[in-house]
Motif scaffolding. Structure first.
Motif, PDB file in Angstrom:
ATOM      1  N   MET A  48      74.945 125.668  59.324  1.00  0.00           N
ATOM      2  CA  MET A  48      74.423 126.858  60.011  1.00  0.00           C
ATOM      3  C   MET A  48      73.059 127.166  59.423  1.00  0.00           C
ATOM      4  SD  MET A  48      76.322 130.574  60.097  1.00  0.00           S
ATOM      5  CE  MET A  48      76.486 130.964  58.357  1.00  0.00           C
ATOM      6  N   ILE A  49      72.180 127.662  60.249  1.00  0.00           N
ATOM      7  CA  ILE A  49      70.959 128.253  59.721  1.00  0.00           C
ATOM      8  C   ILE A  49      70.928 129.665  60.232  1.00  0.00           C
ATOM      9  CG2 ILE A  49      68.451 128.287  59.770  1.00  0.00           C
ATOM     10  CD1 ILE A  49      68.274 125.484  59.655  1.00  0.00           C
ATOM     11  N   GLY A  50      70.914 130.602  59.356  1.00  0.00           N
ATOM     12  CA  GLY A  50      70.901 131.998  59.772  1.00  0.00           C
ATOM     13  C   GLY A  50      69.588 132.649  59.425  1.00  0.00           C
TER      14      GLY A  50
ATOM     15  N   MET B  52      74.101 126.647  64.875  1.00  0.00           N
ATOM     16  CA  MET B  52      75.440 126.497  64.324  1.00  0.00           C
ATOM     17  C   MET B  52      76.026 125.189  64.814  1.00  0.00           C
ATOM     18  SD  MET B  52      77.833 127.607  62.420  1.00  0.00           S
ATOM     19  CE  MET B  52      79.331 126.638  62.163  1.00  0.00           C
ATOM     20  N   GLU B  53      76.485 124.396  63.839  1.00  0.00           N
ATOM     21  CA  GLU B  53      76.882 123.002  64.072  1.00  0.00           C
ATOM     22  C   GLU B  53      78.295 122.851  64.602  1.00  0.00           C
ATOM     23  OE1 GLU B  53      76.334 124.584  61.181  1.00  0.00           O
ATOM     24  OE2 GLU B  53      77.795 124.009  59.657  1.00  0.00           O
ATOM     25  N   ASN B  54      78.718 123.620  65.588  1.00  0.00           N
ATOM     26  CA  ASN B  54      80.079 123.468  66.089  1.00  0.00           C
ATOM     27  C   ASN B  54      80.330 122.002  66.477  1.00  0.00           C
ATOM     28  OD1 ASN B  54      80.602 126.344  65.943  1.00  0.00           O
ATOM     29  ND2 ASN B  54      79.074 126.475  67.572  1.00  0.00           N
TER      30      ASN B  54
ATOM     31  N   ALA C  70      67.405 118.717  63.652  1.00  0.00           N
ATOM     32  CA  ALA C  70      67.897 117.716  62.699  1.00  0.00           C
ATOM     33  C   ALA C  70      68.975 118.305  61.791  1.00  0.00           C
ATOM     34  CB  ALA C  70      66.733 117.182  61.860  1.00  0.00           C
ATOM     35  N   HIS C  71      68.756 119.542  61.356  1.00  0.00           N
ATOM     36  CA  HIS C  71      69.708 120.202  60.456  1.00  0.00           C
ATOM     37  C   HIS C  71      71.094 120.268  61.108  1.00  0.00           C
ATOM     38  CE1 HIS C  71      70.710 123.401  57.369  1.00  0.00           C
ATOM     39  NE2 HIS C  71      71.620 123.666  58.297  1.00  0.00           N
ATOM     40  N   GLU C  72      71.156 120.798  62.322  1.00  0.00           N
ATOM     41  CA  GLU C  72      72.465 120.960  62.967  1.00  0.00           C
ATOM     42  C   GLU C  72      73.072 119.608  63.322  1.00  0.00           C
ATOM     43  OE1 GLU C  72      73.487 123.779  62.485  1.00  0.00           O
ATOM     44  OE2 GLU C  72      71.645 124.969  62.362  1.00  0.00           O
ATOM     45  N   MET C  73      72.218 118.662  63.702  1.00  0.00           N
ATOM     46  CA  MET C  73      72.759 117.341  64.032  1.00  0.00           C
ATOM     47  C   MET C  73      73.358 116.675  62.791  1.00  0.00           C
ATOM     48  SD  MET C  73      70.930 113.983  65.597  1.00  0.00           S
ATOM     49  CE  MET C  73      70.334 114.718  67.102  1.00  0.00           C
ATOM     50  N   ALA C  74      72.660 116.767  61.654  1.00  0.00           N
ATOM     51  CA  ALA C  74      73.176 116.150  60.422  1.00  0.00           C
ATOM     52  C   ALA C  74      74.531 116.755  60.038  1.00  0.00           C
ATOM     53  CB  ALA C  74      72.169 116.324  59.286  1.00  0.00           C
ATOM     54  N   HIS C  75      74.722 118.025  60.354  1.00  0.00           N
ATOM     55  CA  HIS C  75      76.012 118.676  60.089  1.00  0.00           C
ATOM     56  C   HIS C  75      77.155 117.996  60.850  1.00  0.00           C
ATOM     57  CE1 HIS C  75      75.449 122.138  57.543  1.00  0.00           C
ATOM     58  NE2 HIS C  75      74.645 122.786  58.360  1.00  0.00           N
ATOM     59  N   GLN C  76      76.868 117.333  61.944  1.00  0.00           N
ATOM     60  CA  GLN C  76      77.955 116.692  62.694  1.00  0.00           C
ATOM     61  C   GLN C  76      78.669 115.672  61.803  1.00  0.00           C
ATOM     62  OE1 GLN C  76      78.970 117.722  65.758  1.00  0.00           O
ATOM     63  NE2 GLN C  76      77.347 119.274  65.740  1.00  0.00           N
TER      64      GLN C  76
ATOM     65  N   ASN D  81      78.085 121.072  52.763  1.00  0.00           N
ATOM     66  CA  ASN D  81      77.605 121.115  54.151  1.00  0.00           C
ATOM     67  C   ASN D  81      76.093 121.302  54.192  1.00  0.00           C
ATOM     68  OD1 ASN D  81      80.366 121.248  54.623  1.00  0.00           O
ATOM     69  ND2 ASN D  81      80.306 123.118  55.843  1.00  0.00           N
ATOM     70  N   GLU D  82      75.629 122.369  53.539  1.00  0.00           N
ATOM     71  CA  GLU D  82      74.256 122.816  53.760  1.00  0.00           C
ATOM     72  C   GLU D  82      73.203 122.006  53.016  1.00  0.00           C
ATOM     73  OE1 GLU D  82      73.785 124.534  56.151  1.00  0.00           O
ATOM     74  OE2 GLU D  82      75.688 125.575  56.495  1.00  0.00           O
ATOM     75  N   GLY D  83      73.553 121.513  51.820  1.00  0.00           N
ATOM     76  CA  GLY D  83      72.585 120.700  51.082  1.00  0.00           C
ATOM     77  C   GLY D  83      72.233 119.434  51.849  1.00  0.00           C
ATOM     78  N   PHE D  84      73.255 118.800  52.423  1.00  0.00           N
ATOM     79  CA  PHE D  84      72.989 117.570  53.188  1.00  0.00           C
ATOM     80  C   PHE D  84      72.227 117.864  54.478  1.00  0.00           C
ATOM     81  CE2 PHE D  84      76.348 115.729  50.478  1.00  0.00           C
ATOM     82  CZ  PHE D  84      75.684 114.584  50.086  1.00  0.00           C
ATOM     83  N   ALA D  85      72.564 118.970  55.141  1.00  0.00           N
ATOM     84  CA  ALA D  85      71.828 119.314  56.368  1.00  0.00           C
ATOM     85  C   ALA D  85      70.361 119.587  56.040  1.00  0.00           C
ATOM     86  CB  ALA D  85      72.472 120.514  57.053  1.00  0.00           C
ATOM     87  N   THR D  86      70.117 120.164  54.864  1.00  0.00           N
ATOM     88  CA  THR D  86      68.734 120.460  54.472  1.00  0.00           C
ATOM     89  C   THR D  86      67.980 119.186  54.085  1.00  0.00           C
ATOM     90  OG1 THR D  86      69.439 122.640  53.711  1.00  0.00           O
ATOM     91  CG2 THR D  86      67.307 121.850  52.930  1.00  0.00           C
TER      92      THR D  86
ATOM     93  N   ILE E 164      72.391 127.141  47.994  1.00  0.00           N
ATOM     94  CA  ILE E 164      73.208 126.131  48.680  1.00  0.00           C
ATOM     95  C   ILE E 164      72.433 125.413  49.776  1.00  0.00           C
ATOM     96  CG2 ILE E 164      75.427 127.187  48.106  1.00  0.00           C
ATOM     97  CD1 ILE E 164      75.532 128.409  50.803  1.00  0.00           C
ATOM     98  N   TYR E 165      71.326 125.971  50.219  1.00  0.00           N
ATOM     99  CA  TYR E 165      70.464 125.274  51.174  1.00  0.00           C
ATOM    100  C   TYR E 165      69.301 124.610  50.433  1.00  0.00           C
ATOM    101  CZ  TYR E 165      72.638 127.716  55.176  1.00  0.00           C
ATOM    102  OH  TYR E 165      73.509 128.187  56.111  1.00  0.00           O
ATOM    103  N   THR E 166      68.344 125.440  49.983  1.00  0.00           N
ATOM    104  CA  THR E 166      67.089 124.907  49.460  1.00  0.00           C
ATOM    105  C   THR E 166      67.282 124.110  48.180  1.00  0.00           C
ATOM    106  OG1 THR E 166      66.078 126.901  50.335  1.00  0.00           O
ATOM    107  CG2 THR E 166      64.722 125.536  48.898  1.00  0.00           C
TER     108      THR E 166
HETATM  109 ZN   LIG Z   1      73.507 124.524  58.146  1.00  0.00          ZN
END
Ligand SMILES: [Zn+2]
Length: 837
Positions: free
Chosen positions: A1-3, A297-299, A328-334, A351-356, A409-411
């Motif tokens: 997710m990116i909020g 949001m990577e549903n 790219a962020h949401e796709m990587a979450h898949q 979840n978030e470190g890899f998406a970032t 957890i992101y950056t």
């Molecule tokens: Zn995310």
């Protein structure tokens, strides 16, 4: 997710990042209040049952904002002796509950539905619990509807499950440590689209003329990844390796799909190759919705995105990276998040470190190393600026909201994974990812699982790496200096770790390199820093022109490297990587009183080959001030890169009352190279209080432009200018019925305009009655800034109605608290007519 809540397009990535931080600070304040009511659980609960499959049937009474549901859960008991099973459920009214087809006894508390099992359970027993219910969710599921002021708004219903909000519209097991398959039946009007997880099995007509869409998700997911979207949408379709791709926007904006999503197929190729596991779901949908609570949001198999990220074809060229980072962020979450899912929020970084990090490596692949390096450089600075993050590890459980330490957890996690990739090399790193994804496919994980998988795939023991960067807190704070011994022809480099060793912050062990440049060329030497203080010596065939520690900034640290202005200038001119030149530009901005420094920054602001270093040079020149800085901005208005051009126009906003600046900005407003530059110039014109600003901004109000960008910026400019003559036009555009984004800009401008007029304050309060989140946010922001305590009783009346969502309610409370504290020192009862910065 990116909020994130941002409106308008950033002038540069750095400015965007700063804006994000400001927003994050506000959110934290709001959450502290909201936290009293609910909290995300840091650890997974023990399970009494395994939720295997849910058959979900939803229909909607859109006008009443009501969901009518029927869910059948197949559960397998996990322990002997349980006499009840509980589901998370908030605010839903139960119509009936059955167990294996027979009416069941149940209890409903504010947070849970508890269903009795007649005979004590035995491990392995399978039951079906069917729940019929309805409700008007406060969160989790949202209705975007037309109203009297906006009769043509496309109807949209969408959900947002993460972190623990699925329970607001679906009674279920609502924590990541369980996975289920789903059949989802959505009954909607015949002209609507629906989107949910998995493949579309069928569409059938119901007796009442509505259509029932049946979606099947037959690979297990966690409940926070369930998605339901329904409404009036434009759709475009495509395929990738025979997997259907689809893209949706609210009806009327489908022309933006091609330019926004043009890299989707290339990204699917790239990530499938990089991660070593092909895209794992039967379809990929990307759905843009209005007023989304997040940016994305990577549903599972059906990402939801905010329409704020739609790219307008008319201005696409001004935004070279488009919205690729988000996509790219949401796709990587898949893969990281959906295929392999964190077991609990304490391990959310998995979840978030890899998406970032996926954003960085996509940028590197598509736009080149310099772009990706500059992104990392900015993000590292952002993280280091947030002191609250420093003492807290990436894996951390003492939060009330899972986003409380989002920058860690992101950056930080993204930067740490990038360092790991750098240390292992891309090939080994990718091999580790492939093994991790294959081993834990369809499962829930904790950090130790990743550590073991990387060890198994690469035979590298990363215990210490994880201990210092993930389980430990902070980052190295290094003090570095060197001396050159002419007679021995050696460089002596002293490195001190100056971070305070306390709590979870320890000493770091860092394998890196030192690069020494003399008149005969550059040489690199590997070193490992591990002690509080140590000295390294290197051969050098003459006095160094430049010594670089960790060339290219490959890991996260704060460095104070003692160098002379002359050395920094050499580094700015000659260092090979963007981070090293950007570092030099940033340091030089703090060195006042050196003519040569200003000259070097001026040169870099037009001569550096990378746009971001040119931006950094301009940024530093602003700090040093003076007419040479201003003239460098003037020159940069014609920079070849739209981002540097726009930054120059924005930075000119510091030259208050300067007639030449005003003249140049007016010229940019009327004939600038890009819309984004013209928009930045309008805001700066208001900021510098140009005597001519009012008519120029007024003229821009009459100028049509893509997405009303010029008008919105003129309104922001009016807010900065605080000229009472602008009040009628600002009020006109703040009124119901005007385009929403433009209207929100006008409302925000009222934070600093007409502040002694109680009637305007009352009007702002009345906007809270409209159920449109950007309008409510703008009105609250203006009310807070106006400091008009006469708003307090009306705001309290709004609170007492009790029909606000939790986040809006928390924001209203926070504004009331602010107004009480400031005591209405200005505004209706006070003396200050406006701003006077
Ligand atoms: Zn995310």
């Amino acid at each position: 997710m990116i909020g994130i809540i941002t409106s308008g397009r950033p002038v540069s990535r750095r400015l965007a990042a700063q804006k994000r931080l400001a927003v994050a600070a506000i959110l934290v304040a709001v959450l502290a209040i909201a936290g009293a009511g609910r909290a995300d659980q840091p650890f997974a609960p023990s399970r009494d049952y395994d939720l295997e499959h849910s058959t979900i049937r939803l229909a909607f009474d859109a006008e009443q904002r009501k969901v009518i549901g029927d869910v059948a859960h197949r559960i397998a008991m996990l322990r002997d002796g349980a006499d009840r099973v509980t589901f998370d459920s908030v605010g839903l009214r139960m119509e009936s509950v059955t167990l294996d087809g027979a009416p069941a006894r149940y209890e409903l508390t504010p947070g849970q539905l508890s269903v009795q099992i007649p005979a004590p359970a035995r491990r392995g027993d399978v039951h079906t619990v069917e729940i019929r219910y309805d409700g008007s969710p406060r969160q989790g599921l949202f209705f975007i509807l037309p109203d009297k002021n906006y009769p043509d708004r496309p109807r949209q219903i969408w959900t947002q499950g993460e972190a623990e909000d699925t329970r607001y519209y679906l009674p279920t097991y609502d924590y990541p440590n369980d996975r289920l398959t789903t059949d989802t039946y959505l009954t909607v009007p015949a002209t609507w689209e629906t989107i949910s997880n998995g493949r579309l099995e069928s569409k059938t007509r119901a007796p009442d003329g509505q259509v029932v869409w049946h979606w099947v998700q037959d690979a297990p997911l966690s409940t926070y990844l369930i998605t339901v979207v329904a409404g009036e949408f434009d759709r475009a379709e495509d395929t990738w390796r025979s997997i259907p791709l689809s893209y949706y926007t609210p009806r009327g904006r489908g022309n933006r799909i091609p330019v926004t999503f043009e890299n989707t197929r290339a990204m699917l190729d790239f990530f499938s190759t990089t991660f070593g596991v092909p895209y794992p779901w039967p379809k990929y949908s990307q759905v843009m919705v209005d007023e989304f609570t997040e940016d994305g949001m990577e549903n599972t198999s059906a990402t939801t995105l905010s329409t704020r990220a739609l790219v307008n074809p008319a201005t696409a060229a001004e935004h070279p990276l488009r919205e690729d980072d988000l996509i790219a962020h949401e796709m990587a979450h898949q893969w990281f998040g959906d295929l392999v899912t964190c077991k609990d929020w304490t391990n959310l970084w998995l979840n978030e470190g890899f998406a970032t990090v996926a954003e960085y490596i996509w940028e590197e692949h598509e736009y080149g190393r310099d772009e990706a390096d500059y992104t990392r450089w900015n993000e590292a600075r952002d993280w280091l600026a947030q002191e609250r993050m420093y003492s807290v590890p990436v894996v951390y459980s003492k939060f009330t909201d899972s986003m409380e330490y989002a920058p860690n957890i992101y950056t930080k996690a993204g930067l740490v994974l990038y360092s790991l990739r750098n240390e292992l090399g891309a090939a080994e790193f990718n091999a580790g990812l492939k093994h991790y994804l294959e081993k834990y496919r369809g499962r829930n994980v904790v950090t130790g699982d990743l550590l073991n998988a990387l060890d198994e795939a690469t035979s590298r023991n990363l215990d210490q790496f994880f201990q210092q960067w993930i389980y430990g807190a902070g980052a190295p704070s290094l003090g570095i200096r060197y001396t050159y011994d002419e007679s021995a022809q050696r460089v002596r480099l002293e490195v001190n770790q100056n971070q305070k060793i306390e709590g979870a912050v320890g000493l770091f062990t860092i394998p890196t390199e030192v690069e020494i440049t003399t008149s005969s060329g550059s040489r690199r030497f590997p070193i490992v820093v591990s002690k509080p203080a140590e000295t390294f010596t290197f051969p050098a065939d003459g006095p160094p022109l430049l010594v670089l520690f960790d060339p290219g900034d490959t890991f996260l640290d704060a460095v104070r490297f003692e160098k002379t202005p002359r050395e920094w200038i050499y580094q700015l001119r000659h260092a090979a990587t963007v981070p090293d030149r950007a570092d030099a530009a940033a340091v030089l901005g703090d060195l006042t009183g050196h003519d040569a420094v200003v000259a070097a920054l001026v040169e870099s602001s037009h001569a550096d080959p990378f746009w971001g270093v040119r931006v950094q040079a301009l940024d530093s020149l602003v700090k040093l001030g003076g007419m040479r800085a201003r003239d460098a901005m003037f020159a940069a208005l014609d920079d070849p890169d739209p981002r540097t051009q726009a930054t120059a126009a924005a930075l000119l906003g510091v030259f208050v009352h300067d007639a030449q600046t005003a003249a140049r900005l007016e010229a940019v407003v009327r004939g600038g190279k890009t819309y984004r530059q013209r928009e930045a110039a309008l805001i700066s014109l208001g900021r510098i209080r140009s005597p001519n600003a009012y008519p120029v901004l007024l003229e821009a109000m009459r100028t049509e432009s893509p997405d009303d960008g010029l008008r919105r910026s003129a309104l922001i400019g009016f807010g900065e200018l605080a000229d009472p003559r602008s009040v009628p036009v600002v009020l006109e555009w703040a009124a119901p019925g005007k385009p929403l984004a433009t209207r929100a800009a006008a409302i925000r401008a009222l934070g600093s305009l007409d502040t002694r007029n109680g009637e305007t304050t009352r009007r702002l309060v009345s906007y809270l009655d409209e159920r449109i989140s950007p309008i409510r946010r703008a009105a609250l922001s203006a009310l807070e800034e106006r400091d008009d305590a006469s708003a307090i009783p009306s705001l309290e009346a709004v609170l007492n109605r009790g029909d606000l969502s939790e986040p809006v309610e928390a924001s209203v409370r926070s504004v009331v608290a602010h107004l009480r504290k400031s005591g209405g020192s200005s505004g209706a009862s006070g003396a200050a007519p406006g701003r006077n910065d």
